[in-house]
Design a protein around this motif. Sequence first.
Motif, PDB file in Angstrom:
ATOM      1  N   LYS A   1      12.090 -24.105 -15.444  1.00  0.00           N
ATOM      2  CA  LYS A   1      11.229 -24.519 -14.351  1.00  0.00           C
ATOM      3  C   LYS A   1      11.995 -25.525 -13.503  1.00  0.00           C
ATOM      4  CE  LYS A   1       6.853 -26.758 -13.173  1.00  0.00           C
ATOM      5  NZ  LYS A   1       7.443 -27.672 -12.167  1.00  0.00           N
ATOM      6  N   ILE A   2      12.168 -25.212 -12.230  1.00  0.00           N
ATOM      7  CA  ILE A   2      12.770 -26.151 -11.286  1.00  0.00           C
ATOM      8  C   ILE A   2      11.644 -26.954 -10.640  1.00  0.00           C
ATOM      9  CG2 ILE A   2      14.102 -26.376  -9.158  1.00  0.00           C
ATOM     10  CD1 ILE A   2      15.579 -23.831  -9.906  1.00  0.00           C
ATOM     11  N   ASP A   3      11.763 -28.258 -10.633  1.00  0.00           N
ATOM     12  CA  ASP A   3      10.725 -29.124 -10.095  1.00  0.00           C
ATOM     13  C   ASP A   3      10.817 -29.129  -8.573  1.00  0.00           C
ATOM     14  OD1 ASP A   3       8.866 -31.004  -9.446  1.00  0.00           O
ATOM     15  OD2 ASP A   3       9.758 -32.635 -10.598  1.00  0.00           O
ATOM     16  N   PHE A   4       9.960 -28.345  -7.920  1.00  0.00           N
ATOM     17  CA  PHE A   4      10.007 -28.237  -6.468  1.00  0.00           C
ATOM     18  C   PHE A   4       9.292 -29.383  -5.758  1.00  0.00           C
ATOM     19  CE2 PHE A   4      10.754 -23.516  -7.122  1.00  0.00           C
ATOM     20  CZ  PHE A   4      12.092 -23.609  -6.769  1.00  0.00           C
ATOM     21  N   THR A   5       8.677 -30.282  -6.516  1.00  0.00           N
ATOM     22  CA  THR A   5       8.164 -31.490  -5.864  1.00  0.00           C
ATOM     23  C   THR A   5       9.309 -32.392  -5.428  1.00  0.00           C
ATOM     24  OG1 THR A   5       7.958 -32.754  -7.930  1.00  0.00           O
ATOM     25  CG2 THR A   5       6.068 -31.398  -7.257  1.00  0.00           C
ATOM     26  N   VAL A   6      10.505 -32.145  -5.953  1.00  0.00           N
ATOM     27  CA  VAL A   6      11.714 -32.869  -5.543  1.00  0.00           C
ATOM     28  C   VAL A   6      12.325 -32.122  -4.359  1.00  0.00           C
ATOM     29  CG1 VAL A   6      14.002 -33.662  -6.233  1.00  0.00           C
ATOM     30  CG2 VAL A   6      12.101 -33.712  -7.880  1.00  0.00           C
ATOM     31  N   GLU A   7      12.407 -32.769  -3.216  1.00  0.00           N
ATOM     32  CA  GLU A   7      12.877 -32.097  -2.007  1.00  0.00           C
ATOM     33  C   GLU A   7      14.278 -31.526  -2.174  1.00  0.00           C
ATOM     34  OE1 GLU A   7      13.713 -32.980   2.756  1.00  0.00           O
ATOM     35  OE2 GLU A   7      12.825 -34.531   1.491  1.00  0.00           O
ATOM     36  N   ALA A   8      15.152 -32.246  -2.851  1.00  0.00           N
ATOM     37  CA  ALA A   8      16.525 -31.770  -3.035  1.00  0.00           C
ATOM     38  C   ALA A   8      16.551 -30.428  -3.762  1.00  0.00           C
ATOM     39  CB  ALA A   8      17.343 -32.807  -3.800  1.00  0.00           C
ATOM     40  N   ASN A   9      15.601 -30.182  -4.632  1.00  0.00           N
ATOM     41  CA  ASN A   9      15.542 -28.904  -5.336  1.00  0.00           C
ATOM     42  C   ASN A   9      15.078 -27.779  -4.412  1.00  0.00           C
ATOM     43  OD1 ASN A   9      16.416 -30.078  -7.711  1.00  0.00           O
ATOM     44  ND2 ASN A   9      14.346 -30.396  -8.515  1.00  0.00           N
ATOM     45  N   ARG A  10      14.176 -28.090  -3.500  1.00  0.00           N
ATOM     46  CA  ARG A  10      13.779 -27.069  -2.532  1.00  0.00           C
ATOM     47  C   ARG A  10      14.936 -26.735  -1.598  1.00  0.00           C
ATOM     48  NH1 ARG A  10       9.506 -30.664  -1.940  1.00  0.00           N
ATOM     49  NH2 ARG A  10       9.770 -30.900   0.312  1.00  0.00           N
ATOM     50  N   ARG A  11      15.764 -27.707  -1.289  1.00  0.00           N
ATOM     51  CA  ARG A  11      16.896 -27.489  -0.387  1.00  0.00           C
ATOM     52  C   ARG A  11      17.942 -26.560  -0.998  1.00  0.00           C
ATOM     53  NH1 ARG A  11      13.707 -28.246   2.192  1.00  0.00           N
ATOM     54  NH2 ARG A  11      13.064 -30.036   3.436  1.00  0.00           N
ATOM     55  N   LEU A  12      17.849 -26.285  -2.283  1.00  0.00           N
ATOM     56  CA  LEU A  12      18.733 -25.306  -2.905  1.00  0.00           C
ATOM     57  C   LEU A  12      18.411 -23.889  -2.440  1.00  0.00           C
ATOM     58  CD1 LEU A  12      18.624 -26.710  -6.551  1.00  0.00           C
ATOM     59  CD2 LEU A  12      20.495 -26.982  -4.902  1.00  0.00           C
ATOM     60  N   PHE A  13      17.191 -23.692  -1.888  1.00  0.00           N
ATOM     61  CA  PHE A  13      16.720 -22.370  -1.490  1.00  0.00           C
ATOM     62  C   PHE A  13      16.336 -22.265  -0.019  1.00  0.00           C
ATOM     63  CE2 PHE A  13      15.907 -22.855  -6.006  1.00  0.00           C
ATOM     64  CZ  PHE A  13      16.336 -21.653  -6.535  1.00  0.00           C
ATOM     65  N   ILE A  14      15.879 -23.356   0.568  1.00  0.00           N
ATOM     66  CA  ILE A  14      15.404 -23.345   1.948  1.00  0.00           C
ATOM     67  C   ILE A  14      15.814 -24.654   2.599  1.00  0.00           C
ATOM     68  CG2 ILE A  14      13.128 -24.175   1.154  1.00  0.00           C
ATOM     69  CD1 ILE A  14      11.889 -22.729   3.556  1.00  0.00           C
ATOM     70  N   ASP A  15      16.375 -24.579   3.812  1.00  0.00           N
ATOM     71  CA  ASP A  15      16.863 -25.816   4.432  1.00  0.00           C
ATOM     72  C   ASP A  15      15.735 -26.536   5.179  1.00  0.00           C
ATOM     73  OD1 ASP A  15      16.587 -24.664   6.980  1.00  0.00           O
ATOM     74  OD2 ASP A  15      18.721 -24.188   7.162  1.00  0.00           O
ATOM     75  N   ALA A  16      16.057 -27.668   5.763  1.00  0.00           N
ATOM     76  CA  ALA A  16      15.041 -28.501   6.416  1.00  0.00           C
ATOM     77  C   ALA A  16      14.442 -27.833   7.639  1.00  0.00           C
ATOM     78  CB  ALA A  16      15.638 -29.858   6.789  1.00  0.00           C
ATOM     79  N   ALA A  17      15.130 -26.819   8.185  1.00  0.00           N
ATOM     80  CA  ALA A  17      14.608 -26.062   9.327  1.00  0.00           C
ATOM     81  C   ALA A  17      13.845 -24.816   8.874  1.00  0.00           C
ATOM     82  CB  ALA A  17      15.749 -25.667  10.253  1.00  0.00           C
ATOM     83  N   ALA A  18      13.559 -24.718   7.567  1.00  0.00           N
ATOM     84  CA  ALA A  18      12.832 -23.585   6.982  1.00  0.00           C
ATOM     85  C   ALA A  18      13.592 -22.273   7.135  1.00  0.00           C
ATOM     86  CB  ALA A  18      11.425 -23.471   7.552  1.00  0.00           C
ATOM     87  N   LYS A  19      14.915 -22.345   6.975  1.00  0.00           N
ATOM     88  CA  LYS A  19      15.767 -21.163   7.021  1.00  0.00           C
ATOM     89  C   LYS A  19      16.407 -20.938   5.652  1.00  0.00           C
ATOM     90  CE  LYS A  19      15.231 -20.073  11.355  1.00  0.00           C
ATOM     91  NZ  LYS A  19      14.609 -18.783  11.727  1.00  0.00           N
ATOM     92  N   PRO A  20      16.859 -19.700   5.369  1.00  0.00           N
ATOM     93  CA  PRO A  20      17.466 -19.419   4.072  1.00  0.00           C
ATOM     94  C   PRO A  20      18.750 -20.199   3.841  1.00  0.00           C
ATOM     95  CG  PRO A  20      16.829 -17.390   5.187  1.00  0.00           C
ATOM     96  CD  PRO A  20      16.689 -18.492   6.187  1.00  0.00           C
ATOM     97  N   VAL A  21      19.039 -20.450   2.584  1.00  0.00           N
ATOM     98  CA  VAL A  21      20.257 -21.110   2.138  1.00  0.00           C
ATOM     99  C   VAL A  21      21.089 -20.090   1.356  1.00  0.00           C
ATOM    100  CG1 VAL A  21      21.158 -22.904   0.587  1.00  0.00           C
ATOM    101  CG2 VAL A  21      19.193 -23.392   2.047  1.00  0.00           C
ATOM    102  N   PHE A  22      22.412 -20.125   1.509  1.00  0.00           N
ATOM    103  CA  PHE A  22      23.288 -19.245   0.744  1.00  0.00           C
ATOM    104  C   PHE A  22      23.180 -19.606  -0.734  1.00  0.00           C
ATOM    105  CE2 PHE A  22      27.704 -18.400  -0.908  1.00  0.00           C
ATOM    106  CZ  PHE A  22      27.558 -17.025  -0.961  1.00  0.00           C
ATOM    107  N   LEU A  23      22.845 -18.614  -1.556  1.00  0.00           N
ATOM    108  CA  LEU A  23      22.608 -18.853  -2.980  1.00  0.00           C
ATOM    109  C   LEU A  23      23.795 -18.505  -3.861  1.00  0.00           C
ATOM    110  CD1 LEU A  23      18.970 -17.425  -3.239  1.00  0.00           C
ATOM    111  CD2 LEU A  23      19.711 -19.747  -2.653  1.00  0.00           C
TER     112      LEU A  23
END
Length: 210
Positions: A142-164
């Motif tokens: 389980k990745i804790d998505f309440t942590v913003e840095a963890n969300r940034r692993l998948f979606i950037d601050a502009a709500a665009k995809p991130v290279f995985l």
Amino acid sequence: VADGATGTVSFWIRFTGNDNANQFIFVQDIFLRFSRFEADHVTANLRKKLRVLMYSSGIDDRVIYTSGTTLELDVWYNVLMSWNTSGTAEVYFNDVLDVPVAITVASGNIQYDQPMSIGAVSAGSGLVAADVAEIWFDFTQKIDFTVEANRRLFIDAAAKPVFLGDNGELPTGASPDIYLKGPAATWGTNYGTGGNFTVTGTFADATTSP
């Protein structure tokens, strides 16, 4: 894929039709189901919502999540969801925390060791009318998505995809169980560790991107 109590998924989806039909995004028999409810559902607070069902082999332990977010047609959504059946689950749509209509979390292992179908149930019903991209599924943590840095692993601050990563390894340092990416020509090739999918029907590239 072994049974377990945790999991994390990220995917992008844009519904394009079948508004008055239930659409199944991911299905593992009866034990794991991600679906979008029909627009004219008899229960108003379920209309066009994401519904997630997960069960153990005894159908006792479960995560049941119905989103508060309405999934409209012709809108790209990034869905981030992570869970631990010891008591936590959260969903983000386009980097915004969802407030669920209903959620039930119970302890125990989810029966993950079942064949998975994407875009319909295995018999072919419940077809999804949607463009889908970047499906990343890890059944081991389980990745804790309440942590913003963890969300940034998948979606950037502009709500665009991130290279995985070529094999989806960048978010955690290892390839997940399922990582589907790329054009229609190679859709069904799993760049994760869980094996490829058998393609049924013909796919076409989306006319837009997230």
